[in-house]
Design an enzyme around this catalytic site. Structure first.
Site, PDB file in Angstrom:
ATOM      1  N   GLU B  80       0.837  -1.194   0.000  1.00  0.00           N
ATOM      2  CA  GLU B  80       0.000   0.000   0.000  1.00  0.00           C
ATOM      3  C   GLU B  80       0.872   1.244   0.000  1.00  0.00           C
ATOM      4  O   GLU B  80       0.414   2.346   0.269  1.00  0.00           O
ATOM      5  CB  GLU B  80      -0.999  -0.002   1.151  1.00  0.00           C
ATOM      6  CG  GLU B  80      -0.399  -0.079   2.531  1.00  0.00           C
ATOM      7  CD  GLU B  80      -1.485   0.025   3.607  1.00  0.00           C
ATOM      8  OE1 GLU B  80      -2.002  -1.025   3.977  1.00  0.00           O
ATOM      9  OE2 GLU B  80      -1.799   1.137   4.037  1.00  0.00           O
ATOM     10  N   CYS B 112      -3.219  -4.459   4.106  1.00  0.00           N
ATOM     11  CA  CYS B 112      -2.102  -5.329   4.487  1.00  0.00           C
ATOM     12  C   CYS B 112      -2.173  -6.717   3.860  1.00  0.00           C
ATOM     13  O   CYS B 112      -1.340  -7.574   4.154  1.00  0.00           O
ATOM     14  CB  CYS B 112      -2.039  -5.457   6.007  1.00  0.00           C
ATOM     15  SG  CYS B 112      -1.819  -3.868   6.836  1.00  0.00           S
ATOM     16  N   HIS B 234      -1.599 -12.328  10.373  1.00  0.00           N
ATOM     17  CA  HIS B 234      -1.185 -10.939  10.171  1.00  0.00           C
ATOM     18  C   HIS B 234      -0.921 -10.258  11.518  1.00  0.00           C
ATOM     19  O   HIS B 234      -1.624 -10.495  12.491  1.00  0.00           O
ATOM     20  CB  HIS B 234      -2.253 -10.177   9.388  1.00  0.00           C
ATOM     21  CG  HIS B 234      -1.960  -8.714   9.282  1.00  0.00           C
ATOM     22  ND1 HIS B 234      -0.811  -8.228   8.727  1.00  0.00           N
ATOM     23  CD2 HIS B 234      -2.663  -7.623   9.722  1.00  0.00           C
ATOM     24  CE1 HIS B 234      -0.811  -6.905   8.805  1.00  0.00           C
ATOM     25  NE2 HIS B 234      -1.923  -6.518   9.401  1.00  0.00           N
ATOM     26  N   LYS B 239       0.152  -7.855  19.870  1.00  0.00           N
ATOM     27  CA  LYS B 239      -0.910  -8.485  20.647  1.00  0.00           C
ATOM     28  C   LYS B 239      -1.929  -9.265  19.806  1.00  0.00           C
ATOM     29  O   LYS B 239      -2.310 -10.394  20.153  1.00  0.00           O
ATOM     30  CB  LYS B 239      -1.639  -7.376  21.421  1.00  0.00           C
ATOM     31  CG  LYS B 239      -2.668  -7.869  22.417  1.00  0.00           C
ATOM     32  CD  LYS B 239      -3.222  -6.659  23.144  1.00  0.00           C
ATOM     33  CE  LYS B 239      -4.547  -6.969  23.814  1.00  0.00           C
ATOM     34  NZ  LYS B 239      -5.121  -5.734  24.364  1.00  0.00           N
TER      35      LYS B 239
END
Lengths: 385, 348, 130
Positions: B80, B112, B234, B239
């Site tokens: 991107e 993404c 991804h 986290k």
């Protein structure tokens, strides 16, 4: 081939000449040289200029300068060989007189550099390097000579202080030259503390950005006395050589091969050797350049150029005075004018007109003018008759 | 047998720590580091972009695949941050590696997910027999607005994969895609930085699509988390991939090798592909891997891979991802980061 | 833009470091030449320069030309790439105060110049510490 004499010299006070245009600079020096020679017209004209197009937008200097020196109609040729433009212009004038093609030839050099800002000036100068394989990558002229300096220092032990001593000596000489752009003394500490430009070179290792012009009048030696009653100075040797344009293409990065070859050719024509030279004006565009040039001219062994400055061998009172004018460093470096201004200085010295910076018993002088990182060089040897 | 015949990654050298960014905005660094599980991120040098990163990652992939680049039939870069709005990145890559002119080329963009998208298509073309070799790269010099939470994670890097039918190092056994129109993150034309929908980017977006895709492919393949040695999801921060892995029933050990985000950041289109590259760096013959990408907007591509004996022949022919992450790090301050990322307004 | 043709023309050298190798004496010409400067032969094979080498000399540009002022200071080095092939290029991702002659380097693909904010991008080779 006819013998060739220098019968007139002219030059302005150099500097950042905000009030003076390209054409005015040139005309001032040219008319001064014609007055010095006592001539009103010449048969032909050569103009050394590196980059009037990028610096001022003006090309076609042949027409412009013939016109503004009052001689429209006269053949005129603009010569470009980067910072060696003036030296090559002189050689072309020399060849024209020696060949018998013309009797009176004006050789001028000019550069008007302050009509653009520093970044643009750096860009314009960098066009003398290999545009596609050096300049493309962002290297500058200080950068190319800095790489020569690092190579020379690594190979021979040349010191940072010795580089500084070149600048100190040339500023000392320039302090006695009324036409110099920066006619003041500097110190080794001052050089070492000055702004970094391209490591290891600092701003006081570099010749400045200068507006200026210089001119000489040439004629056949046998006719010199018809025009001028001043001491006659003859061009006894002229050597010209090229090298690879890109520094990285050279086998020895600390050696200026074109300067060596041009000098050998000039010595051969003049029938003399390095030790026969009484003084030299050399192309100290950067301090390291003077060290490398004095080695290539045969004044010192390879690697001894640095120690030679430290010993004082190149001072006005030394074994071989180098850059009595102040050199490019103090006098200034309007690139196209430099090679011609070296001839102005030598002629004055050989005539005995140099006042406080006069070299004693100066009979034979050498001028070395260089383009790019050493890609082209002219060497001329002058003798007073 | 169709699968990956070469892989390679590229990690820029510069790093900025979470503390350095937090200091500028008066943010609480410890809570960011704990909450997002981020330590530092990569920063591209001023002369690096998606094209240069793609080239370096591809050179590493070619070292492992040892093929004639002229035989590559398709070149795809997913990103991107393509340097040109109009003019492909992939053509430059194809020219550099010597794959032109007999080659199909396209740039992919899907937030993404663009990298895995390229992998999906390149693999498909090889499997269909339309091309001998296919090249797909996921790479980004990710944008995150100054002061935005994204700034702590938006990083630079990429991974390249070559697909073929001989000397395969990991077979592709199953694929699956899961997508809906979900406006959780976007960048409008002519805008420098993306915007996001805050907490909406979590459950209805990332977690819904990643679990939807992972569960979908496992159902399709008749597998459960216990059938896999490793999983890569991804990594928008440290986290999320841990949490989604746990939700799907994977253990920390299965997640660990591809979990790069705490010390890499989010390389957007490069994120899950770099995680896969890092997992291949340590995988043994017979290991089974699940890779699940995520791209806002939103969608998720999944792949089931099985590592072959060939991995041992090629693993060390190019630098490992974690070795690149550890080597020659240069920590920069926020001022230098702002200069590198062209965040400082200068006179025209 | 007029620079597009130049960009395109130089791709074999900038992108792939294609050189000419004299079939008579082995001289490496980068960029390729029509005549060998060493032996004047005119036959060359196309070769790709090695992507690893050593620093022959170097500098750090602190006063840059107009199109590079945003990048200054940056290092430039002359690199020996084996078989006598040499290139001049930027040396990046390095400590500017720690560069030394003889240091090993490798070649990476980087952006070299941009034609303003809206023009074409020029890519090519730079060196990084090996």
């Amino acid at each position: 081939m006819r013998k060739v004499a220098i019968i007139g010299i002219g030059m302005n006070k150099w500097g950042e000449l905000w009030d003076t245009s390209l054409r005015e600079l040139y005309t001032e020096a040219a008319l001064a040289a014609m007055d010095d020679a006592g001539v009103a017209r010449v048969d032909s004209m050569y103009i050394g200029c590196m980059s009037s197009g990028l610096f001022t937008g003006q090309e076609h200097l042949s027409s412009l300068m013939a016109d503004y020196t009052g001689m429209a109609g006269t053949p005129a040729t603009r010569v470009e060989s980067a910072c060696n433009s003036g030296g090559v212009a002189l050689r072309q004038g020399f060849i024209e007189v020696a060949s018998g093609m013309s009797d009176l030839v004006l050789v001028g050099g000019v550069e008007k550099m302050t009509d653009v800002d520093g970044g643009m000036a750096t860009y314009a100068l960098a066009t003398a390097a290999d545009q596609d394989y050096e300049s493309f990558h962002g290297v500058t002229f200080p950068g190319l000579y800095a790489m020569i300096a690092n190579a020379h220092m690594a190979r021979y032990g040349t010191t940072r202080e010795q580089l500084a001593m070149v600048a100190v000596k040339n500023h000392h000489n320039g302090s006695m030259n009324a036409r110099a752009q920066y006619p003041f003394e500097i110190t080794v500490e001052g050089v070492l503390d000055s702004v970094r430009v391209a490591d290891p070179l600092r701003i006081l290792d570099c010749s400045p950005i200068t507006d200026g012009a210089a001119a000489v009048i040439l004629c056949p030696l046998e006719k010199a006395k018809e025009y001028s009653d001043k001491a006659v100075v003859e061009i006894v040797g002229s050597g010209h050589a090229t090298d690879t344009i890109a520094l990285h293409s050279r086998k020895d990065l600390s050696w200026l091969g074109a300067t060596y070859t041009a000098a050998q050719r000039a010595y051969a024509m003049a029938g003399c050797k390095p030790e026969d030279i009484d003084l030299a004006e050399v192309h100290d565009c950067f301090t390291i350049a003077e060290i490398c040039v004095t080695e290539a001219l045969g004044f010192f062994d390879k690697g001894d150029g640095g120690p030679a400055v430290e010993r004082g061998d190149t001072a006005i009172t030394g074994k071989i005075p180098v850059n009595s004018s102040g050199g490019l460093k103090s006098k200034g470096h309007p690139v196209g004018a430099t090679g011609v201004a070296q001839i102005v200085e030598l002629t004055e010295q050989l005539r005995g007109e140099s006042g406080k910076r006069q070299v004693k018993n100066a009979r034979r002088g050498l001028a070395q003018n260089m383009g790019g990182s050493g890609g082209s060089t002219t060497v001329h040897i002058l003798e007073v008759k | 047998m169709v699968g990956i015949i070469g892989y390679g990654a590229y990690v820029p050298r510069h790093r900025i720590r979470v503390e350095e960014i937090a200091k500028v905005w008066g943010a609480d660094a410890p809570s960011y580091k704990r909450g997002l599980m981020l330590e530092e991120k990569t920063v591209p040098a001023p002369d690096q972009d998606t094209i240069t990163i793609s080239v370096e990652a591809t050179k590493n992939a070619l070292k492992r695949a040892n093929i004639n680049p002229a035989e590559i039939g398709c070149v795809y870069i997913g990103s991107e941050s393509h340097p040109y709005a109009v003019k492909p990145s992939g053509t430059t890559l194809a020219e550099v590696i010597g794959a032109t002119p007999d080659v199909h080329c396209a740039d992919f963009e899907f937030a993404c997910k663009a990298g895995s998208e390229g992998m999906f298509v390149a693999y498909g073309l090889v499997k269909a027999g339309l091309v001998k070799y296919g090249l797909a790269v996921g790479a980004d010099t990710s944008q995150g607005a100054p002061g935005d939470a994204l700034e702590y994670a938006a990083a630079a890097g990429g991974a390249a994969f070559l697909f073929g039918t001989e000397r395969v190092i990991a077979t592709i056994d199953e694929t699956f895609s899961y997508m809906t129109d979900t406006p959780d993150f976007w960048r409008r034309e002519y805008q420098h930085y993306p915007q996001h929908a805050g907490r909406f980017t979590g459950d209805p977006s990332y977690f819904k699509h990643v679990t939807g895709s992972a569960n979908g492919i496992m159902e399709k393949a008749g597998m459960t988390p216990q059938d896999f040695n490793y999983v890569i999801c991804h990594q928008p921060n440290g986290k999320f991939p841990q949490r989604v892995g746990k939700m799907l029933g994977f253990t920390r050990e299965q997640i660990e090798p591809g979990w790069l985000s705490p010390i890499l950041g989010n390389t957007y289109s490069g994120s899950s592909p770099m995680g896969l590259a890092s997992t291949l760096d340590i995988a043994k013959p017979g290991d089974r891997i699940l890779m699940v990408s995520y791209g806002s907007g939103s969608g998720s591509d999944s792949f089931v891979l099985t590592v072959t004996d060939q991995i041992d022949q090629v693993r060390d022919l190019a630098p490992h991802v974690r070795a690149q992450l550890a080597a020659n790090k240069n920590y920069i301050d926020y001022g230098t980061y702002a200069k590198f990322r062209h965040k400082i307004l200068k006179a025209e | 833009m007029s620079t597009s043709a130049k960009l395109k023309r130089e791709m074999p050298q900038r992108y792939r470091m294609e050189a000419g190798k004299c079939t008579t004496c082995g001289y490496i010409a980068f960029p390729p030449r029509s005549i060998c400067p060493e032996c004047q032969a005119r036959e060359f094979d196309t070769v790709i320069l090695p992507d690893e080498g050593t620093i022959l000399t170097h500098t750090v540009i602190r006063v840059a030309p107009s199109q590079f002022t945003d990048e200054a200071p940056y290092a430039i080095a002359i690199i020996e790439l084996g078989e006598g092939a040499r290139v001049l290029c930027q040396l990046v991702d390095c400590d500017l105060e720690q560069i030394a002659i003889g240091d090993p380097v490798k070649i990476e693909f980087r952006r070299i110049q941009a034609e303003g904010k809206s023009g074409v991008l020029f890519y090519g080779y730079k060196a990084v510490p090996a």
